[in-house]
Design an enzyme around this catalytic site. Sequence first.
Site, short mmCIF file in Angstrom:
data_model
loop_
_atom_site.label_atom_id
_atom_site.label_comp_id
_atom_site.label_asym_id
_atom_site.label_seq_id
_atom_site.Cartn_x
_atom_site.Cartn_y
_atom_site.Cartn_z
CG HIS A 18 4.16 21.07 -0.94
ND1 HIS A 18 3.82 21.08 -2.50
CD2 HIS A 18 3.27 21.84 -0.69
CE1 HIS A 18 2.12 21.96 -2.48
NE2 HIS A 18 1.72 22.01 -1.13
CE LYS A 42 -5.97 22.58 -2.32
NZ LYS A 42 -5.00 22.87 -1.53
NE ARG A 96 0.97 29.48 0.06
CZ ARG A 96 0.05 28.69 -0.93
NH1 ARG A 96 0.42 28.27 -2.32
NH2 ARG A 96 -1.10 28.92 -0.95
CB SER A 133 -0.08 22.83 -5.95
OG SER A 133 0.52 22.11 -5.04
#
Length: 164
Positions: A18, A42, A96, A133
């Site tokens: 990040h 999430k 990514r 994360s």
Amino acid sequence: MAQIAVVPGSFDPVTLGHLDVIGRAARLFDEVHVLVVHNPDKQPAMFAAADRVRLIEQSLVETGVPDTVRVGEWTSGLLVDYCRQVGAGVLVKGVRSGEDVAYETPMAIMNRHLADVETVFLLPEASRAHVSSSLIRQVATLGGDVTPYVPRVVADALAEHLGR
């Protein structure tokens, strides 16, 4: 006129990947707002939003990201509403993989349609492209060493949170 960009995310917790993307954005734009946003997909979060803001701020200092970066949180409403409020014309998203691009593309098109806000995709350093994360949370919870992937302040916060 200053070019303002917003880097949104859940940042639960913030990783070196990040911070790499935030640093790249800071070199491209005059001002960057890192925004902790609520993502209902999430849940539950490991850290409260205010704690994530604090960890990001401390991590920015630790890693030497420029002072043109601001950190805040946005818990309700559309992300483009925040962009309008601060005069940002660009969202920056770290991607990514192709799966990230596929996930982010419909949102990018909708944000452009809703508020004429463009989305820029930035790739992290290759050595950090596998880090997320959720992976950090999983490794830390199971007792693994996450120090190569997060700032020291985040590693310490994870250890404290997990009672280590």
